[in-house]
Enzyme design. Structure first.
Site, PDB file in Angstrom:
ATOM      1  N   CYS A  81       1.795  58.029 -38.976  1.00 56.13           N
ATOM      2  CA  CYS A  81       1.196  57.750 -40.278  1.00 56.13           C
ATOM      3  C   CYS A  81      -0.257  57.304 -40.148  1.00 56.13           C
ATOM      4  CB  CYS A  81       2.023  56.740 -41.063  1.00 56.13           C
ATOM      5  SG  CYS A  81       2.406  55.271 -40.146  1.00 56.13           S
TER       6      CYS A  81
ATOM      7  N   SER B  61      -4.504  51.044 -31.959  1.00 49.53           N
ATOM      8  CA  SER B  61      -3.685  50.955 -33.168  1.00 49.53           C
ATOM      9  C   SER B  61      -4.310  50.045 -34.204  1.00 49.53           C
ATOM     10  CB  SER B  61      -2.308  50.404 -32.813  1.00 49.53           C
ATOM     11  OG  SER B  61      -1.693  51.239 -31.889  1.00 49.53           O
TER      12      SER B  61
END
Lengths: 273, 422
Positions: B51, B110
């Site tokens: 995502c 991330s």
């Protein structure tokens, strides 16, 4: 003999630095090093005390050097047992330096005194002294645990999750260990006091002679009795228990030193040098 | 000579509406891998779609050709004009591509540094590529290294330590108060996603009975069924304060649901066993003054957010160490990669043979001390000739480039066969 004491002090000091390193760096090897060094120190220390006993045929507690040495020995011993039972490693940063410092103070005073006293030859007296000291060592550790508890509680309450929050164990573990220390300490103290009374009866013909040392020992005993009573009846745990353990230890310290320095009594030899 | 090439976009370069348009499902990924590999510019390919990122990792002869092929493919298959995402696209090759994939796999790239899901997602992408045989010698080695680095960074640095979600932060706090959460009883007041996640975490930590209080009792009963707990009436909360240890509150109530006098009186009955309040509601449900009472601890949403921010800060500090480990790994990978070429392989092969031959000759001559110098030279000559003859055909084969497009794997096999990489 001197060199043995220095060796013991070195072991205790290195153990203390091991525990400090563990506290800061948080690597398990450091606490293992600290633990084994303390264990080694304790073994040598035991040997030292036993050899002192064999040489003079009596418990080496007739001067400040001897008594401090036994205090230090008891603190390491009780800590080793606690560590085994609860794995409360962090207490090492209290116990190891404590033992080391007391030994460093002890070595300032001469170890051998002239003149022997029949008073110190009885088996009852040995038991009296050893049980009381083990009790006091447990209560000293309860004091250390209490300080750690207050520190950790403070970080959680104020929501400042910094250095100490991460390194200190849970409140529950600290509270339980503190409680265990006090139960053990109180039991030994009570046993020691009773034996002391019996011994007094044998030597002086009466159980209780209102000697200042006796009175203050009684007060100390009452403080801890009150703490345990409150815990069992209304559940005094956590913060209050920690504060009481600290107050109790301060009273204990006064009984140990203060009485001898400020007041007179038949435990005078205890802190003479 | 092949190159490692990567194009992609992530949460830092592209807004969510672009990312969702370019996302690939598992089935789409499989099909895309096949069509990408058919492209003449691309030798090996791997497609990562989560995502937060879409990335295409390739081994290709021509860097710009591969970049163009891959971006054109994205635009074609997703039916989006290339100009809409061109700005967001990053393109890496060589060391930079290696570094990027190592950082992604180690969760250094991330949104929340150190989150553990990304490694699993990359492993899945790699599995798809191997099942479709689009990953060859180079990407295999690269991905295996990436998994290895990721594990090493997780073990050696603190990037995965310290909770970074509200519910985990609450669990961590609970552990600092209660030691173990096993058997601790929970009271959930109200409902809400965050509160329910927290309860689930507590259950996985083997918490004890769960009680649920809701203004509408029916709602409470449904939730209770979900967590295998007991529904209680809202009016009973005060009674249950005596039993439970952890209270999670998340109601829409404008006033405090639990007040200080209530807790104060219940503390005696509890014999001072600690109480931990987690107040997720805004406006707050739990009177903050309860925190002043001994053995009771109140954390509201802002407190927990504060904890999380501190923890993210700590993780970012640890990420510096992680980046250093990645840099070292990139250098080591480059050494392997550079050797994966014809000339260094031939040189290494020769060196290895010469070393063996010389050692053996020395050993033999040592026992033949009576031989005159001429004879010794003759033996040396013969050994050299032997090595030359043996290596002649393999060298020719490697030099002539007759690998039918699979040069890397031929060289790799040669290196493995003769153990040239030690």
């Amino acid at each position: 003999m001197e060199s043995v004491i220095i060796f013991i002090i070195v072991l205790y000091t290195l153990s203390a630095s091991g525990y400090f390193a563990y506290f800061f760096v948080q690597k398990n090897n450091f606490h293992k090093i600290g633990y084994y060094l303390l264990l080694a120190g304790f073994i040598f220390h035991s040997a030292y005390i036993i050899s002192g006993y064999i040489k003079s045929g009596q418990m080496p507690v007739h001067n400040l050097h001897g008594t401090l040495s036994i205090v230090s020995w008891s603190v390491s011993g009780v800590f080793l047992i606690l560590k085994y039972k609860y794995d409360l490693r962090i207490l090492g940063i209290f116990a190891a330096p404590f033992s080391a410092c007391i030994m460093i103070v002890a070595i300032q005073f001469p170890g051998i005194t002239s003149g022997t006293d029949k008073l110190f030859e009885s088996l009852l007296l040995i038991v009296h002294v050893v049980t009381i000291f083990i009790g006091e060592a447990s209560l000293a550790l309860a004091f250390g645990v209490g300080l750690l508890y207050l520190l950790q509680e403070y970080t959680i309450k104020t929501k400042r999750h910094g250095f100490f929050y991460k390194r200190l164990p849970s409140l529950d573990l600290l509270d339980n260990t503190g409680y265990a220390c006090i139960v053990a300490g109180f039991t030994f103290l009570t046993t020691g006091l009773i034996i002391g009374c019996i011994y007094a009866k044998l030597v002086w013909g009466k159980f209780w002679s209102w000697d200042p040392k006796e009175v203050w020992s009684g007060i100390t005993w009452l403080v801890y009795a009150a703490l345990l009573h409150k815990r069992l009846t209304v559940g005094w745990r956590g913060r209050r228990a920690a504060i009481m353990a600290i107050i109790g230890f301060i009273v204990l310290l006064f009984t140990f030193f203060g009485v001898n320095f400020l007041l007179q009594g038949h435990h005078g030899n205890f802190t003479r040098w | 000579m092949l190159n490692i090439v990567l194009i992609g976009l992530n949460h830092k370069t592209a807004p969510v509406d672009i990312r969702e348009q370019l996302a690939f499902s598992k089935e789409e990924t499989k099909d895309s891998l096949e069509s990408l590999q058919k492209h003449p510019e691309i030798n090996e390919v791997l497609l990562i779609s989560t995502c937060n990122r879409v990335e295409i990792l390739m081994a290709a002869e021509n860097i710009s050709g591969a970049v163009e092929a891959a971006s054109a493919f994205l635009s074609d298959i997703k039916k989006i004009n290339i100009n809409t995402f061109k700005e967001s696209l990053y393109k890496y090759s060589g060391d930079n591509a290696v570094r990027h994939i190592f950082r992604v796999a180690s969760s250094l790239d991330s949104m929340v540094v150190g989150e553990p899901q990304i490694l699993g997602q990359i492993k899945e992408a790699y599995q798809l590529a191997t099942s479709k045989k689009t990953s060859g010698v180079i990407l295999n080695r690269l991905l295996h290294k990436a998994f290895f680095i990721s594990k090493r960074i997780r073990n050696d640095t603190g990037i995965g330590d310290n909770a970074v979600s509200i519910s985990y932060a609450a669990i961590e706090l609970g552990r600092k108060i209660f030691g173990s959460l096993e058997g601790k009883k929970i009271l959930l007041i109200g409902a809400g996603e965050m509160a329910e996640i927290a309860v689930e975490h507590l259950i996985t930590n083997r918490a004890g009975d769960i009680f649920i209080a809701n203004r509408t009792f029916e709602r409470g009963v449904t939730l209770a069924a979900k967590f295998n707990g007991n529904a209680i009436r809202f009016e009973e909360i005060e009674d249950f304060l005596e039993i439970v240890d952890i209270i999670i509150s998340s109601t829409g109530s404008p006033d405090f649901v639990i007040t200080r006098p209530q807790v104060k009186s219940v503390m005696r009955k509890r014999r001072n066993r600690p109480l931990f309040f987690i107040d997720i509601a805004v406006p707050r449900d739990i009177d903050p003054h309860i925190n002043r009472l001994t053995n009771s601890y109140v954390y509201d949403v802002d407190d927990l957010k504060g904890v999380i921010e501190e923890n993210i800060e700590k993780r970012n500090k640890e990420a510096v160490k992680g980046n250093r480990i990645v840099d070292e790994a990139v250098i080591r990978f480059r050494q392997w990669f550079e050797n994966l070429d014809v000339v260094p392989t031939i040189v290494d092969l020769r060196k290895k043979m010469d070393t063996i031959a010389n050692a053996e000759v020395e050993k033999t001559l040592h026992t033949l001390n009576h031989l005159p110098k001429n004879d010794r030279n003759a033996i040396h000559k013969m050994t050299n000739a032997l090595v030359n003859k043996i290596l002649h055909d393999p060298t020719l084969y490697l030099k002539n480039n007759q690998f039918h497009g699979n040069r890397a794997s031929c060289i790799d096999i040669t290196r493995k066969l003769f153990k040239l990489d030690d």
